[in-house]
Design an enzyme around this catalytic site. Structure first.
Site, mmCIF file in Angstrom:
data_model
loop_
_atom_site.group_PDB
_atom_site.id
_atom_site.type_symbol
_atom_site.label_atom_id
_atom_site.label_comp_id
_atom_site.label_asym_id
_atom_site.label_seq_id
_atom_site.Cartn_x
_atom_site.Cartn_y
_atom_site.Cartn_z
ATOM 1 N N ARG A 1 -19.376 13.278 13.674
ATOM 2 C CA ARG A 1 -19.954 12.636 12.496
ATOM 3 C C ARG A 1 -21.058 11.637 12.828
ATOM 4 N NH1 ARG A 1 -14.329 11.762 9.091
ATOM 5 N NH2 ARG A 1 -14.143 13.951 8.520
ATOM 6 N N ARG B 1 -14.215 8.039 14.449
ATOM 7 C CA ARG B 1 -13.023 8.846 14.206
ATOM 8 C C ARG B 1 -13.407 10.308 14.071
ATOM 9 N NH1 ARG B 1 -10.894 11.032 9.941
ATOM 10 N NH2 ARG B 1 -12.078 9.878 8.390
ATOM 11 N N GLY C 1 0.842 -1.195 0.000
ATOM 12 C CA GLY C 1 0.000 0.000 0.000
ATOM 13 C C GLY C 1 0.876 1.244 0.000
ATOM 14 N N HIS D 1 -20.278 8.985 7.159
ATOM 15 C CA HIS D 1 -20.001 10.415 7.088
ATOM 16 C C HIS D 1 -21.290 11.171 6.767
ATOM 17 C CE1 HIS D 1 -18.266 14.228 5.965
ATOM 18 N NE2 HIS D 1 -17.066 13.813 6.343
ATOM 19 N N ALA E 1 0.012 6.079 5.031
ATOM 20 C CA ALA E 1 0.707 5.191 5.954
ATOM 21 C C ALA E 1 1.803 4.393 5.243
ATOM 22 C CB ALA E 1 -0.289 4.255 6.627
ATOM 23 N N GLY E 2 1.521 3.937 4.033
ATOM 24 C CA GLY E 2 2.470 3.088 3.312
ATOM 25 C C GLY E 2 3.637 3.861 2.726
ATOM 26 N N SER F 1 -16.896 17.981 1.816
ATOM 27 C CA SER F 1 -16.104 18.126 3.037
ATOM 28 C C SER F 1 -16.946 18.573 4.218
ATOM 29 C CB SER F 1 -14.979 19.131 2.835
ATOM 30 O OG SER F 1 -14.403 19.436 4.087
#
Lengths: 640, 259
Positions: free
Chosen positions: A333, A438, A40, A266, A44-45, A284
């Protein structure tokens, strides 16, 4: 199985620095003897691959897209949180930690979240040094905004394209290491299995998406940074290619899968418009800073956006402002999404389907002027108009919740290692930092924290202890994995049934959305389980996968991914059924307060639910990681 | 609406390829262009025909994966958007729509409408970065950057690497792509240090990949889904000239691009 999260001793704010000192280092001259696979290339990857290569390790990086720059982190719009306190408004590492733990409805691990808040400040420094063009004030210093219900302004942003700019930063660092020969990049290559030798993760098996060739790659450690599993629902804000296969195959090789039922819906997405729809587009969350959410006080079936302008103030219900006077339109959210569902279930939804609410900018435009609103949201308004044909400067937007992020994922300890030695999981594909919900602008933060500042330290500790003998890909374990994959592919190609992969995927998505979506009940979950099992059986008997393995075959790629979604979906349902409480994004209808808010059961469910695979069609075993809260007091989340 | 689609079909990179004609019916104006292609593929799969392969991923105009040449224009008839953001309300009942892959030597066709754009990655690898490692960097607010400069850098940094500029150019030049990165980094104090070497090395790699020369026609900028301005090409040229004047890396007799 004994789960050890390996949380360091000592006070919360000293854990990470003490741990960094206590863990073993790999001698610089020895680093080149170690190979690390990173799967990935999202935030992160890419950040992990680049940072590990800079340290001197040999990195092999993999992505299924045609370029590492296209991973879905690129689509994140709003921003990235960091406890810089540049605005002098009372932010601190502890406050960011506290907000994240509370926002996650007390279902994440204190030590990990504190570390995340701690390194958040380094991320911004790093990105600026790479040339990420964050928004700035006229004096030349960095600008911040308040985002996703936070009461301080700690979000850094680059217009509505923060994810893109951060990913391009990480991609540039990765590119530099590719040029230096320290990273070998494999694009259009999909990981199909992880290989264990003597109980340790020693490599992966991949399929070259252009030639169909099944290949084995050995290493001393494997890092999965493969994102979330929101596409189980078919319709989501994820990219079309986002999938759960890497994480799921790791799970089937023994890695525990934690809290799979924690999915984030979301609140501000463009509503579904037809059965042909392939994905949902996010607007957004920053729009909620100025937009007011409302529906008519009593049902007005099929109300369009242009008719809405003429609905008088008295006939409007600004339900978030009414129910949550202190947070108003900026509630987290999960709360915003659930409330949209409630008003639509009451029949007060708008638009042709009745599954939409208004997000209205008329007051903001009146107050600040069209130009100010345009400078803040211009690109989002244009995007909305492009998709729907409505002009949000003149009529309210219509929005509805959609699947966006998955908080659950592979179980990892404090070092981000799964229970399989040498197998790591970072970013969205692990479970560690966001609990049951989150907060906005925290996904980018976690991806980069894991990749730039956590894994480069913690992986060394493992490697230093595990020796540097190379593994041969002629090893029996690799052969077996290759064979199983080939059989799986043959099975799909020879099925020659009557229905397309998408037909099945859509049906699975419907089951999950209706019965394991924004709210769930024991009854709906039990139904879901039966239906998924029946559909999965049909899938393997009646799917039609056109083409051959030996060339680019996107139907086959999808068929393999959907096969894994079926199995994961069942585990999500099991997990949701096991968790007899409501928390964050997991809302069980049986467990709510009198006012209809989520009702947690901290006595019985303050744990991470970690599932162990036991074989095909066998029920998975539950292991519990009890969550210990020493620094925050568990309270009912209130945004009133 | 009912439409006739004339689509480039090519089995693999060795195959000669050619157009094939398809019909799709009852498409609603709210359908996106790629969803219309999904409907076509669904029909093809249901009659056991090989679906049309095309690149796509985020479907919200930011990943840069989608890449269709529609009626002679990259990303279709609308300006400032990618193919995935194009909706069928831009077409009318009975239209014949021609769909091709990007056509450029450095972007060989892999299958149907899918091309290989790894040349762009190699150009970035040649210098499209600031040489900082992880850690050991100054505080983010240490160097103030005027909002005007930062905004201009952001204008350039928006490039999604889709390749529409190359597909639009009669010479298949990649100048706008290279210029966007050179300009983004040269404008910022962090990137200025390496700006000369960067311009030289990226241009050299661009040439090596076989992209054509720039004649400042401007089709690239007109078709760019992110509206990246030709001014960035001017900045690239300036960076390149200055670099050549003092270069120790490359022979000076190289043809200068962009004029």
């Amino acid at each position: 199985m004994q789960l050890d999260a390996k949380i360091p001793e000592g006070p919360l704010d000293e854990k990470w620095s003490k741990h960094k000192f206590n863990i073993k280092l790999v001698n610089p001259a020895n680093k080149r003897k170690y190979d690390i696979i990173v799967v990935g290339t999202g935030l992160a990857g890419s950040s992990a691959a680049a940072s590990l290569a800079e340290l001197g390790y040999n990195v092999k990086s993999f992505c299924f897209q045609d370029s590492p720059r296209r991973a879905h982190s690129i689509a994140a719009q709003g921003g990235i949180n960091a406890a810089k306190n540049y605005q002098n408004d009372g932010d601190s590492v502890f406050r960011l930690f506290y907000d994240t733990i509370k926002g996650g409805d007390y279902r994440s691990r204190e030590a990990n979240v504190y570390r995340l808040s701690e390194v958040s400040v380094n991320i911004i420094d790093q990105c600026v040094a790479q040339g990420v063009p964050f928004a700035r004030e006229y004096g030349g210093l960095l600008a911040n905004r308040s985002f996703g219900g936070a009461q301080v302004s700690r979000t850094f942003y680059a217009r509505g394209q923060t994810g893109q700019q951060l990913l391009l930063g990480a991609y540039s660092a990765l590119s530099r290491q590719i040029a230096a020969g320290k990273v070998t990049m494999h694009t259009r290559t999909e990981m199909l299995d992880v290989v264990l030798v003597d109980g340790q993760a020693r490599g992966i098996v991949t399929r070259n998406l252009i030639t169909g060739k099944i290949e084995s790659h050995g290493a001393h450690a494997v890092v999965l940074a493969t994102g979330g599993y929101g596409n189980v629902f078919f319709l989501s804000t994820n990219a079309m290619g986002s999938n759960a296969s890497a994480a799921w195959r790791a799970h089937k090789k023994g890695a525990l899968f934690a809290n799979p039922c924690f999915t984030q819906i979301h609140p501000t997405c463009i509503p579904v418009s037809g059965h042909y729809q392939s994905k949902l587009t996010l607007m957004s969350e920053s729009l909620r800073n100025d937009g007011r959410v409302w529906v008519p006080k009593s049902a007005m079936k099929g109300l369009t956006a242009s008719e809405a302008v003429n609905v008088s103030e008295d006939d409007r219900d600004y339900y978030l402002e009414r129910r949550y006077p202190s947070f108003g339109n900026l509630v987290p959210r999960d709360v915003a999404s659930r409330n949209a569902k409630i008003v639509c279930d009451e029949g007060r939804g708008v638009g042709p389907t009745g599954l939409a609410v208004f997000l209205d900018f008329a007051d903001a435009i009146k107050r600040d002027g069209k130009e100010t609103i345009k400078s803040k949201y211009g690109n989002l308004f244009d995007m909305y108009k492009q998709i729907t044909g409505d002009n949000p400067y003149e009529v309210p937007m219509m929005i509805y919740p959609a699947v966006h992020y998955t908080m659950g994922g592979l179980w990892v300890d404090y070092n981000l290692m799964t229970n399989v030695p040498g197998l790591y999981a970072t970013g969205e594909c692990n479970f560690s930092d966001h609990g049951a919900n989150r907060l906005g602008a925290s996904a980018l933060m976690q991806g980069l924290a894991d990749g730039y500042f956590v894994i480069p330290y913690t992986i060394g500790d493992y490697l230093a202890k595990s020796g540097h003998d190379k593994v041969s890909t002629d090893n029996e374990a690799f052969r077996e994995a290759e064979e199983r994959i080939t059989q799986n592919i043959d099975k799909l190609l020879h099925c020659k049934g009557s229905r397309t992969v998408d037909d099945f995927h859509k049906l699975l998505g419907h089951i999950m959305w209706d019965k394991c979506g924004m709210s769930r009940s024991a009854e709906s979950l039990k139904q879901a389980k039966t239906e998924i099992q029946a559909l999965r059986k049909e899938y393997w008997e009646d799917v039609n996968v056109i083409g051959v393995n030996e060339e680019l075959n996107m139907t086959l790629e999808k068929a393999l991914r959907v096969g894994d979604f079926f199995e994961l979906a069942e585990l999500m349902v099991d997990d949701a059924l096991n968790r007899n409480e409501s928390c964050g994004g997991h809302f069980r209808e049986e467990y709510q307060t009198e006012e209809g808010e989520a009702l947690r059961d901290d006595q019985n469910y303050a744990y991470g639910a970690c599932w162990e695979y036991k074989g095909p069609d066998k029920p998975e075993t539950l292991h519990k990681e009890e969550l210990i809260f020493e620094n925050v007091k568990l309270t009912q989340r209130s945004y009133k | 609406m009912d439409l006739t689609l004339k689509i480039w079909r090519q089995k693999n990179s060795q195959d000669y390829g050619g157009f094939k004609t398809y019909e799709v019916k009852d498409i609603t104006p709210d359908t996106s262009f790629l969803e219309m292609m999904d409907i076509l593929n669904d029909n093809l799969e249901k009659s056991n025909d090989d679906p049309v392969h095309f690149d796509h991923d985020c479907r919200e105009g930011i990943c840069g994966m989608c890449s269709m040449f529609i009626n002679g224009r990259p990303h279709g008839p609308q300006q400032g958007i990618t193919t995935c953001q194009l909706h069928m309300r831009s077409f009318k009942d009975g239209d014949m729509i021609t769909i091709e892959p990007w056509r450029a030597k450095p972007f060989p066709v892999i299958k149907d409408l899918v091309v290989d754009r790894t040349a762009f990655d190699r150009i970035i690898q040649a210098g499209g970065f600031i040489s900082v490692g992880t850690g050991g960097v100054p505080d983010a607010n240490e160097i103030p950057i005027p909002a005007r400069v930062s905004n201009e850098a952001m204008d350039a940094a928006q490039c999604i690497g889709c390749g529409a500029c190359v597909a639009a150019c009669k010479n298949a030049s990649a100048m706008l792509f290279v210029a966007a990165k050179v300009s983004h980094l040269a404008l910022l104090p962090q990137g200025e240090v390496e700006s000369k070497e960067r311009a030289e090395q990226m241009v050299e790699q661009m040439d090596e990949e076989g992209f054509g020369s720039c004649t400042n026609t401007g089709a690239c900028s007109a078709e760019c889904p992110k509206g990246i301005s030709l001014e960035h090409i001017a900045r690239l040229n300036r960076e390149y000239y200055f670099a050549k004047q003092s270069s120790e890396n490359l022979p000076v007799e190289d043809e200068v691009h962009g004029s």
